[in-house]
Enzyme design. Structure first.
Site, PDB file in Angstrom:
ATOM      1  N   ARG A  74       0.835  -1.193   0.000  1.00 56.93           N
ATOM      2  CA  ARG A  74       0.000   0.000   0.000  1.00 56.93           C
ATOM      3  C   ARG A  74       0.875   1.251   0.000  1.00 56.93           C
ATOM      4  O   ARG A  74       1.996   1.240   0.502  1.00 56.93           O
ATOM      5  CB  ARG A  74      -0.915   0.023   1.224  1.00 56.93           C
ATOM      6  CG  ARG A  74      -2.148  -0.890   1.094  1.00 56.93           C
ATOM      7  CD  ARG A  74      -3.066  -0.804   2.298  1.00 56.93           C
ATOM      8  NE  ARG A  74      -2.421  -1.257   3.509  1.00 56.93           N
ATOM      9  CZ  ARG A  74      -1.887  -0.483   4.426  1.00 56.93           C
ATOM     10  NH1 ARG A  74      -1.986   0.837   4.316  1.00 56.93           N
ATOM     11  NH2 ARG A  74      -1.302  -0.985   5.467  1.00 56.93           N
ATOM     12  N   TYR A 216      -1.514  -3.099  -7.062  1.00 54.05           N
ATOM     13  CA  TYR A 216      -1.243  -3.977  -5.924  1.00 54.05           C
ATOM     14  C   TYR A 216      -2.322  -3.973  -4.839  1.00 54.05           C
ATOM     15  O   TYR A 216      -2.765  -2.901  -4.404  1.00 54.05           O
ATOM     16  CB  TYR A 216       0.092  -3.564  -5.263  1.00 54.05           C
ATOM     17  CG  TYR A 216       0.590  -4.631  -4.330  1.00 54.05           C
ATOM     18  CD1 TYR A 216       1.404  -5.658  -4.798  1.00 54.05           C
ATOM     19  CD2 TYR A 216       0.215  -4.653  -2.994  1.00 54.05           C
ATOM     20  CE1 TYR A 216       1.826  -6.664  -3.969  1.00 54.05           C
ATOM     21  CE2 TYR A 216       0.626  -5.658  -2.153  1.00 54.05           C
ATOM     22  CZ  TYR A 216       1.439  -6.665  -2.644  1.00 54.05           C
ATOM     23  OH  TYR A 216       1.858  -7.666  -1.808  1.00 54.05           O
ATOM     24  N   LYS A 225      -9.589  -2.395   1.324  1.00 60.67           N
ATOM     25  CA  LYS A 225      -9.335  -1.286   2.250  1.00 60.67           C
ATOM     26  C   LYS A 225     -10.137  -0.033   1.876  1.00 60.67           C
ATOM     27  O   LYS A 225     -10.661   0.662   2.737  1.00 60.67           O
ATOM     28  CB  LYS A 225      -7.845  -0.971   2.321  1.00 60.67           C
ATOM     29  CG  LYS A 225      -6.992  -2.177   2.729  1.00 60.67           C
ATOM     30  CD  LYS A 225      -7.378  -2.675   4.090  1.00 60.67           C
ATOM     31  CE  LYS A 225      -6.889  -4.073   4.339  1.00 60.67           C
ATOM     32  NZ  LYS A 225      -5.942  -4.259   5.409  1.00 60.67           N
ATOM     33  N   HIS A 245     -10.756  -2.989  11.073  1.00 59.90           N
ATOM     34  CA  HIS A 245      -9.639  -3.805  10.562  1.00 59.90           C
ATOM     35  C   HIS A 245      -9.440  -4.986  11.520  1.00 59.90           C
ATOM     36  O   HIS A 245      -8.484  -5.025  12.284  1.00 59.90           O
ATOM     37  CB  HIS A 245      -8.385  -2.921  10.509  1.00 59.90           C
ATOM     38  CG  HIS A 245      -7.245  -3.504   9.734  1.00 59.90           C
ATOM     39  ND1 HIS A 245      -5.950  -3.065   9.899  1.00 59.90           N
ATOM     40  CD2 HIS A 245      -7.180  -4.477   8.782  1.00 59.90           C
ATOM     41  CE1 HIS A 245      -5.144  -3.736   9.087  1.00 59.90           C
ATOM     42  NE2 HIS A 245      -5.856  -4.597   8.408  1.00 59.90           N
ATOM     43  N   SER A 267      -1.462  -3.893  10.099  1.00 60.23           N
ATOM     44  CA  SER A 267      -1.059  -4.702   8.953  1.00 60.23           C
ATOM     45  C   SER A 267       0.194  -5.525   9.279  1.00 60.23           C
ATOM     46  O   SER A 267       1.150  -5.001   9.847  1.00 60.23           O
ATOM     47  CB  SER A 267      -0.781  -3.793   7.758  1.00 60.23           C
ATOM     48  OG  SER A 267      -1.941  -3.057   7.465  1.00 60.23           O
ATOM     49  N   CYS A 269       0.593  -7.853  11.475  1.00 59.92           N
ATOM     50  CA  CYS A 269       0.818  -8.030  12.914  1.00 59.92           C
ATOM     51  C   CYS A 269       0.043  -9.208  13.491  1.00 59.92           C
ATOM     52  O   CYS A 269      -0.180  -9.279  14.698  1.00 59.92           O
ATOM     53  CB  CYS A 269       0.472  -6.746  13.653  1.00 59.92           C
ATOM     54  SG  CYS A 269       1.661  -5.442  13.323  1.00 59.92           S
ATOM     55  N   ASP A 292      -9.331 -10.221   8.181  1.00 57.08           N
ATOM     56  CA  ASP A 292      -8.835  -8.854   7.982  1.00 57.08           C
ATOM     57  C   ASP A 292      -9.846  -7.760   8.293  1.00 57.08           C
ATOM     58  O   ASP A 292      -9.471  -6.720   8.794  1.00 57.08           O
ATOM     59  CB  ASP A 292      -8.339  -8.696   6.531  1.00 57.08           C
ATOM     60  CG  ASP A 292      -7.387  -7.517   6.354  1.00 57.08           C
ATOM     61  OD1 ASP A 292      -6.413  -7.427   7.120  1.00 57.08           O
ATOM     62  OD2 ASP A 292      -7.615  -6.690   5.460  1.00 57.08           O
ATOM     63  N   ARG A 404       2.509 -12.013  -1.023  1.00 55.77           N
ATOM     64  CA  ARG A 404       1.174 -12.408  -0.537  1.00 55.77           C
ATOM     65  C   ARG A 404       0.608 -13.596  -1.298  1.00 55.77           C
ATOM     66  O   ARG A 404       1.003 -13.873  -2.424  1.00 55.77           O
ATOM     67  CB  ARG A 404       0.209 -11.228  -0.707  1.00 55.77           C
ATOM     68  CG  ARG A 404       0.603  -9.968   0.059  1.00 55.77           C
ATOM     69  CD  ARG A 404      -0.273  -9.731   1.230  1.00 55.77           C
ATOM     70  NE  ARG A 404       0.211  -8.686   2.121  1.00 55.77           N
ATOM     71  CZ  ARG A 404      -0.391  -8.365   3.261  1.00 55.77           C
ATOM     72  NH1 ARG A 404      -1.487  -8.981   3.645  1.00 55.77           N
ATOM     73  NH2 ARG A 404       0.098  -7.439   4.046  1.00 55.77           N
TER      74      ARG A 404
HETATM   75  P1  GTP Z   1      -2.358  -7.975   7.029  1.00 53.76           P
HETATM   76  O1  GTP Z   1      -2.840  -8.973   6.036  1.00 53.76           O
HETATM   77  O2  GTP Z   1      -1.279  -7.092   6.486  1.00 53.76           O
HETATM   78  O3  GTP Z   1      -3.450  -7.147   7.605  1.00 53.76           O
HETATM   79  O4  GTP Z   1      -1.572  -8.786   8.189  1.00 53.76           O
HETATM   80  P2  GTP Z   1      -2.050  -9.715   9.408  1.00 53.76           P
HETATM   81  O5  GTP Z   1      -2.401  -8.871  10.570  1.00 53.76           O
HETATM   82  O6  GTP Z   1      -3.064 -10.689   8.950  1.00 53.76           O
HETATM   83  O7  GTP Z   1      -0.683 -10.472   9.779  1.00 53.76           O
HETATM   84  P3  GTP Z   1      -0.271 -12.010   9.628  1.00 53.76           P
HETATM   85  O8  GTP Z   1      -1.111 -12.920  10.460  1.00 53.76           O
HETATM   86  O9  GTP Z   1      -0.171 -12.319   8.186  1.00 53.76           O
HETATM   87  O10 GTP Z   1       1.182 -12.008  10.278  1.00 53.76           O
HETATM   88  C1  GTP Z   1       2.216 -11.208   9.783  1.00 53.76           C
HETATM   89  C2  GTP Z   1       3.549 -11.679  10.294  1.00 53.76           C
HETATM   90  O11 GTP Z   1       3.549 -11.762  11.718  1.00 53.76           O
HETATM   91  C3  GTP Z   1       3.932 -13.071   9.781  1.00 53.76           C
HETATM   92  O12 GTP Z   1       5.270 -13.060   9.375  1.00 53.76           O
HETATM   93  C4  GTP Z   1       3.737 -13.945  10.985  1.00 53.76           C
HETATM   94  O13 GTP Z   1       4.612 -15.040  10.979  1.00 53.76           O
HETATM   95  C5  GTP Z   1       3.989 -13.030  12.174  1.00 53.76           C
HETATM   96  N1  GTP Z   1       3.181 -13.442  13.344  1.00 53.76           N
HETATM   97  C6  GTP Z   1       1.843 -13.660  13.371  1.00 53.76           C
HETATM   98  N2  GTP Z   1       1.426 -14.079  14.589  1.00 53.76           N
HETATM   99  C7  GTP Z   1       2.537 -14.111  15.369  1.00 53.76           C
HETATM  100  C8  GTP Z   1       2.762 -14.458  16.734  1.00 53.76           C
HETATM  101  O14 GTP Z   1       1.858 -14.831  17.496  1.00 53.76           O
HETATM  102  N3  GTP Z   1       4.058 -14.363  17.187  1.00 53.76           N
HETATM  103  C9  GTP Z   1       5.073 -13.949  16.367  1.00 53.76           C
HETATM  104  N4  GTP Z   1       6.292 -13.878  16.884  1.00 53.76           N
HETATM  105  N5  GTP Z   1       4.895 -13.637  15.069  1.00 53.76           N
HETATM  106  C10 GTP Z   1       3.647 -13.701  14.570  1.00 53.76           C
HETATM  107  C1  SPV Z   2      -2.953  -4.604   5.033  1.00 53.64           C
HETATM  108  O1  SPV Z   2      -1.986  -3.917   4.665  1.00 53.64           O
HETATM  109  O2  SPV Z   2      -3.533  -4.424   6.125  1.00 53.64           O
HETATM  110  C2  SPV Z   2      -3.414  -5.708   4.178  1.00 53.64           C
HETATM  111  C3  SPV Z   2      -2.823  -5.872   2.855  1.00 53.64           C
HETATM  112  O3  SPV Z   2      -4.299  -6.443   4.594  1.00 53.64           O
HETATM  113  S1  SPV Z   2      -3.541  -4.816   1.670  1.00 53.64           S
HETATM  114  O4  SPV Z   2      -4.722  -5.462   1.122  1.00 53.64           O
HETATM  115  O5  SPV Z   2      -2.547  -4.607   0.606  1.00 53.64           O
HETATM  116  O6  SPV Z   2      -3.914  -3.578   2.285  1.00 53.64           O
HETATM  117 MN    MN Z   3      -4.936  -5.893   6.708  1.00 48.24          MN
END
Ligand code: GTP
Ligand code: SPV
Ligand code: MN
Length: 650
Positions: A74, A216, A225, A245, A267, A269, A292, A404
């Protein structure tokens, strides 16, 4: 110019006709949403060199795309909320006068689809026909967007039929901003290459979305979003509901009691991971509703009911492994589009921390060869024989950090089908939420879990959230902690102070405020002095969820501290904690991350206060804001800030 096709819905016709005249595409295709059509577009992209077809035995109906280097995440710096008055966009958003912006963007759109096909995508955010669902029409010149929208939303004829002659929808226009001259060969990833030529624009009052120059994710899949958060948050504010979110999950205890939990983390996290987590605790079952976005509506009984408006997962690839998130990996087994990951010689995909040995050789996200690391079979480097240390020092990754997968939700082995379809007890209400979690990536200070003492305190916690900036955004601040209230900083469709007030209103206007979800703040990312995580995370997070359920049931005491209610270490269930495993709960660490770091918190509170002041400064400078309190952070939140501050000083 192409001829505008006929549409039963006059507003749809007008939208398509308008942009046909401006963008002058060669051809117009109305997306019907069939699988045949979806695969035909994918195959056309393979022919054009825009998709790589993966091995169909290993990954049926799966494809790989590699984006341009300017188009990997983004672009918050190019994202605008164009309300008539600047104060309505508020202090956290980039703003421009809507008329000025439209004039400016129209210049970019002029002839921008020359040599291209204009696709018209009818889409639904939510199950078609559900009372919470909203509809959109996205016009785009990107086939990548079409096939991703097919996965991420419900698209095609069924939506058009539902819209009928006069059904309402959010009009969206998107172009990659790369017209083709006669006979000019297309590139693998067309887009406007300069960041300043990209625009991601929301018009919350016209309820329109205009996006230009990026192909993207969140910049281009406009249902996500732009619509489901930015425009929807404004709709929600006006209509008394919430667009957040947040992931949504269903948790079932060994006693077979069901809980529904949402969680707002910034994002990259951990939303996808928590949404699909495999509990370490025996007898506990977790199911996914969304990973999400959540739309929450107050019910007549005072509870908040949630639906997931999406239809798929646009998940972070690196770090996704059979250990960390097997359900996500299984969701990518078929019908998935991968973007910016490594291609292996046998037509499969690979990324860092996939838990799979790297191939000897592969093609990295930029299309260059990459090679297995000399002393770590789980790493790849840009030259043969590089050591782990050399690769690390070079900063090289073979899969982009924000690479992704776009996977259909129906692939998820633990999908809560009823909840996903918006049903609860067979009624289309969405699921009633028992707990709301806020969180962020915080290496210090913020404890593992902290329970709000009241709704207002919970809103304060959300408003005070901070997190390290991740690769999900193009930024020079990656790794630095920034305030990210409710994980919504990049997604507010209006003034952040009004958004806080809206959260507070949910209690005041609830039919029975005692039924509102309890609010928690969690942090899976505390680090020790040596830089290692102090909490194993992932499946071990079930230990925290259990404590939360016990609190909801009134079954367990808490340590009532200045900052909120924190567990006693003895109350975190450590069943199945394998002390020999690489990642496990270390008791000393657990005690540490359940302490109140008073000095750290004093700094934290000061930072939160500074963010509030920054939010208020804009209203103070705006001559159209005459009252001394309007458009400012609500007094109730300032009061919590003062109360926590005073309690910490004791
Ligand atoms: P968006 O799609 O961007 O909104 O991200 P998201 O909030 O869905 O994050 P996602 O679950 O994809 O995790 C992002 C990163 O954080 C990955 O590399 C995971 O491995 C890491 N991660 C997720 N949960 C944990 C956790 O409980 N502990 C640790 N150490 N890392 C984590
Ligand atoms: C985020 O950045 O929180 C995402 C990926 O879930 S995107 O759809 O590119 O915003
Ligand atoms: Mn997101």
């Amino acid at each position: 110019m192409a001829k505008t096709p006929k549409f039963a819905n006059a507003k749809v016709f007008a939208w398509v006709d308008k942009w046909n005249k401006v963008c002058t595409p060669d051809k117009i295709v109305v997306v019907t949403g069939t699988k045949k059509e979806h695969l035909a577009i994918c195959e056309m992209m393979v022919k054009n060199g825009q998709f790589i077809k993966l091995d169909q035995k290993k990954r049926p109906e799966c494809y790989l795309a590699r984006s341009h280097e300017s188009d990997v995440a983004r672009v918050e710096g190019r994202t605008f909320i164009c309300s008539k008055r600047e104060i309505d966009a508020g202090p956290t958003n980039h703003w421009m006068d809507p008329e000025v912006m439209k004039k400016l963007m129209l210049k970019s759109y002029k002839g921008c689809m020359k040599g291209r096909t204009m696709y018209v995508i009818p889409f639904a955010m939510g199950p078609i026909g559900n009372p919470i669902t909203q509809y959109g029409i996205e016009i785009t010149d990107s086939p990548y967007v079409v096939v991703n929208m097919n996965i991420m939303t419900r698209t095609g004829d069924a939506v058009m039929k539902h819209l009928g002659k006069d059904g309402d929808f959010i009009p969206c226009i998107h172009s990659v901003g790369a017209p083709l001259k006669k006979g000019q060969k297309d590139v693998a990833w067309p887009c406007a290459k300069k960041i300043e030529d990209k625009f991601i624009t929301q018009f919350p009052e016209d309820r329109e979305i205009w996006s230009f120059g990026s192909g993207y994710g969140g910049n281009a899949l406009l249902g996500k979003k732009c619509f489901a958060l930015r425009i929807a948050s404004k709709l929600a504010k006006d209509q008394g509901w919430m667009a957040e979110h947040m992931l949504i999950l269903t948790l079932t205890s060994p006693e077979k009691k069901q809980y529904h939990v949402t969680a707002a983390f910034p994002s990259a996290c951990g939303k996808t991971n928590l949404a699909m987590m495999q509990p370490k605790l025996p007898g506990w079952k977790l199911q996914t509703i969304g990973d999400d976005i959540a739309w929450l509506k107050p019910g007549e009984d005072g509870r908040l009911y949630a639906i997931n408006p999406e239809n798929g997962f646009f998940g972070v690839a690196p770090g996704t492994s059979m250990d960390s998130n097997p359900n996500a990996l299984k969701s990518c087994k078929k019908g998935t589009i991968f973007t910016n990951v490594v291609l292996t010689p046998d037509g499969d995909i690979w990324w860092e921390d996939m838990g799979v040995k790297a191939p000897k050789e592969g093609i990295d996200w930029k299309g260059n060869p990459c090679y297995v690391c000399a002393d770590d079979p789980y790493r790849m480097g840009p030259k043969p024989g590089m050591t782990k240390k050399e690769i690390k020092e070079s900063g090289y990754v073979a899969a982009h950090k924000n690479s992704r997968f776009t996977a259909p939700a129906e692939n998820c082995p633990v999908l809560d089908k009823a909840g996903f379809n918006g049903l609860y007890n067979k009624k289309p209400t969405g699921v009633p939420i028992d707990a709301i979690l806020f969180g962020g990536r915080r290496p210090s200070t913020i404890p593992l879990v902290n329970e709000a003492k009241s709704w207002t305190h919970g809103v304060f916690m959300g408003s005070a959230a901070g997190s390290e900036v991740t690769a999900a955004v193009i930024s020079d601040q990656i790794g630095q902690v920034r305030r990210d209230p409710m994980a919504m900083l990049p997604f507010f469709g209006y003034n952040v102070a009004d958004y806080f007030q809206h959260w507070l209103e949910m209690e005041r206007t609830s039919a029975d405020a005692t039924k509102l979800p309890k609010i928690y703040f969690v942090n899976w990312f505390r680090k020790g002095e040596d830089g290692r995580f102090m909490w194993p995370g992932f499946g071990d997070n079930s230990r925290v969820l259990k404590w939360i359920c016990q609190r909801i049931e009134g079954q367990v005491e808490a340590n009532e501290t200045a900052i909120g209610n924190i567990p006693f270490a003895k109350d975190i269930d450590l069943t199945n904690n394998d002390e020999k495993a690489k990642f496990h709960v270390v008791k000393a660490d657990l005690e540490e991350i359940l302490k109140v770091d008073v000095e750290g918190w004093k700094k934290e509170i000061a930072t939160v206060g500074a963010s509030y002041d920054e939010y208020d400064a804009k209203a103070s400078k705006d001559t159209t804001v005459r009252s001394k309190t309007a458009r400012r952070v609500p007094k109730a939140l300032r009061q919590v800030l003062a109360d926590v501050s005073a309690a910490l000083a004791k």
